[in-house]
Every structure is written in structure tokens, then in C-alpha cells.
Design an enzyme around this catalytic site. Sequence first.
Site, PDB file in Angstrom:
ATOM      1  N   ARG A  42       0.766  -1.255  -0.005  1.00 52.36           N
ATOM      2  CA  ARG A  42      -0.085   0.153  -0.115  1.00 52.36           C
ATOM      3  C   ARG A  42       0.853   1.374  -0.004  1.00 52.36           C
ATOM      4  NH1 ARG A  42      -2.781   3.092   4.448  1.00 52.36           N
ATOM      5  NH2 ARG A  42      -4.744   4.015   3.525  1.00 52.36           N
ATOM      6  N   GLU A  89      -4.444  -0.970   7.363  1.00 59.63           N
ATOM      7  CA  GLU A  89      -3.222  -0.730   8.547  1.00 59.63           C
ATOM      8  C   GLU A  89      -3.615  -1.511   9.818  1.00 59.63           C
ATOM      9  OE1 GLU A  89      -2.474   3.438   9.184  1.00 59.63           O
ATOM     10  OE2 GLU A  89      -2.691   4.032   7.038  1.00 59.63           O
ATOM     11  N   GLU A 129      -8.056   7.342   5.654  1.00 61.65           N
ATOM     12  CA  GLU A 129      -8.819   7.695   6.800  1.00 61.65           C
ATOM     13  C   GLU A 129      -9.540   9.055   6.739  1.00 61.65           C
ATOM     14  OE1 GLU A 129      -5.979   7.761  10.105  1.00 61.65           O
ATOM     15  OE2 GLU A 129      -5.316   5.688   9.906  1.00 61.65           O
TER      16      GLU A 129
END
Length: 475
Positions: A102, A279, A182
Site C-alpha cells: 500500500r 493498516e 482515513e
Amino acid sequence: MSPSPSRPGPVADVAARRSRATAATAAVTAATLLAAAAAAYVAAAPPAQADTPPGIHVSDGRIVEADGTDLVLRGVNHAHTWYTHTTDSFADIKEAGANSVRVVLSSGDQWTRNSPEDVANVVDLCEENRLVCVLEVHDTTGYGDQYAPDAATLDQAVDYWEDLYPTLAGKEDFVMVNIGNEPMGNDDATNETWAAETSAAIQRMRSIGYEHALVVDAPNWGQDWKNYMRPAAAGVFAADPDANTVFSIHMYSVYNQPQTITDYLEFFVDNGLPIIVGEFGWQQTPADVDEDVVLSEAERLDLGWLAWSWSGNTDPYLDMVLSFDPATPSAWGTRIVDGPQGLKATAVEAAWFGGGGEPTEEPTEEPTEEPTEEPADDACTATLRVAGSWPGGWQGELTVTAGDAAITGWEASFTVPGSTVNNLWGGVHTTDASGVHVTNAAWNGSLAADGSTTAGFIATGTAPSSAPAVTCVAD
């Protein structure tokens, strides 16, 4: 070691993490309101398109490749946008056993914009190293939260993806697009718009022409501790005309209890919705994360995960390797790479690259003989170094190395006057009048001759100015 940029930035990172840790103790938004909002959104969502998208796509709640081969992401995050010179890291990540990476990018709203040429090079590096490439825009981190005043909206992130479309079109076989990292913090009013804003971003991506599998992060700094994403996920998935959206949860201090991890992941699996752990770490200052359960539950449910992160964190306890050097792994990195349910044990290369077989190769032969003698007193050696320090605390790393013969267990002992060892990983520690004693964890006690392993810890107090002496005994 001087601090370097990290997620979401040297100053904001600490504040944001404190905000998340504090927020995790607050009351959950009323379930009735969430259920009503989710139901309304499902009713308003357009029907999904029947045609199968090219490349990586969702099928029956699972992520699959173009040929229908199951794709379980097992990889790491790489902070490319702040360390664009560390292009060797892609090969190093592959060598560690990962099947995916990622990659942190910037739209230019908070950090230096990654150009189409730079992103094209990243994609080439992923392909050369046979890694599924999950690209994400980091500038959306914490939008609406007081600790992220400059964060971008998801719509601004889509502006960036629109510029990148000519670069990424045709790469659907090994590139996934994580629209925004996020995308909302802990502001309730902002989070209540998550479903609508995320659905609008997905539909705009499709109108641009993107046929890639899209990944959407949860609000609440990615942790969804107030359950905005969970009840609304079905409606958001239905809003994608390609039915090709994957949900991503970030597991930090909110996920310090096994049942919390299990309940969240099982909800998506039970409802046929694709999810990955985009994550996670072993700790989020100042709280623990149950990383062993994250790994074991992902393995049980056959779900993907991407550990945070390869290197370059402001808080170095999250670095898997130190200073981007694969020859100096941290205990966290050793856990993710070599530990149970880690990369080498579970990652399978994508079939599109010619993979699809078993993870790491097993030894071709069993040992032909048992050791004829017990290891001598010098069967192992150990060293301790200071990996990082800050006012009132420091991080230590213990390295244990077997001698000329294999060992099945070890214990290392040392003293650090004026300090107290806390939060040790990669072993089990006790403290008495003679010092600190660390014994191996269940997964790193057996070492081949000259083999080594690491354990790490956080200590309160002042870091020693020179490396403490360490004694080691082995079985």
C-alpha cells in the site's frame, strides 16, 4: 535519531493518535440512528451493474483476480510520498515475502504532490517486483477533525485521481485505488456524511472511467470506533455501479481486545461485504494493539492485511526495518515477516504475475541428525541497542544470536539503571533485583546455528549512553 515525516505528519501524528486513543473511550453513536441512516441509504442506492469489471474485482464478497483466483492481500504500507528516493524498498518488501504494498501518495493538499510521472514509476516498480499495488491519497487523513485543519475532502482526492487516470487506466490487473486515507477524524457531524461522501466519490471515480477495484477507508481516523462504516457499508457498496468496492478498517488502539477484532471482521464476512485490514500496528501510543489476534483472525477468515509500515515513522516503534535497511529489521518487522501468520507463512503471489502457489518454500530435506551434544554455555550471545529516544522514554532492541549449534529456547538478561522496561514484544520479560530477564516468544525460540532474532521494548526513563552488557543462556 531526528524525527521524520510520518502519518499524518510529525506534529499532527502525535495529536491525532492521542485524539484517537482518547476518543476510543467515548460513548458509541446511538444504534437506532445509525440503522435508520443505513437503511435510508440502501433504499436510495442505484442497482449494481451486472458486467464483471476487468482485473481485480469483488465476487460474492471476496476479492478475486480477473480469472477468478482468490486474492488475499498480505503486505505492508510504504510511505513513498515522504521518501520518494527509497525506491529500493519495493524490492525489499517483495523479498520480505509480501504479495502487495500500500503506497502513500499526496495530492498536494497537505504534502508535496506526487506527479503522474512519479506514480507511473511506482506502478512500474510494483509490476517489476510482482506486487499488487494499492495506491492511496494521504491528504484526506482526519478531515473535519480539529487535529487535521488542512485535510482534503474525498472530492478533492478524486480531483487528483482524475489527473492520474491516463496513468492508471489499463492497470486493473494489479493496481487497486484507495480513494482517501482515513478520510474523516472524530467530528460527529462530519462522520455522519461518510456514507454519502464516500458513495459520491465512488460514483465520480466510475464516471471518470476507473474500472479498478476501489478501496474506501473508515472514518474515525480509519478505526470506525463509533460504527459509521459498519451499518452503512451495504448501501455504499450498492452505490458502486461496478459492484467493485472493498472496505478498509485500520486497527490501532481501539482494537486491543480479541472480541472487538472478531466482531468487526465477522460482520463484513457474514454480510458478504469485502473487507481488508488496511493498516495495523502492534501499539498506538499510549495503548496496546492485539496484533496477534488481527493476524490470526485474518488467517481464519481468509482476509487481507497490510501492516504499517516499512520505515520512516516519526514514532520509530512502528518501523518494520530501521532507516529503510532490510538488514536491520525491528522486532515488529520480524513479527510480521517471520512470525506465525506473517508474510512468509501466508502471502501468496498474485496469479496474474504467475504466482498462486504455496507461500514460502518448505525445506527440501529434513535434518538428518539430531545434535549429539547439548549446547555449551556460549550457545547464544545477545546485544542491546537504543533504537530511539525521547524525553522520559526510549526504545530498545535486543538481538539474540545462536552459537555454532541450533538452540530451542533462550533467555537474555541485562540491567538498565534508572529505566523501567514496558510493552516488550518478541519475547516475555520479568524484572527482579538482578535486572531484566527476557525469554523467547513461542515462535522465535528455535534458532539455527548462527541464526538470530530480535525483541523490542519501550522503556520509561533516560536512555543509556552506551550499550548495556547482556548475558544469554540457551536450551
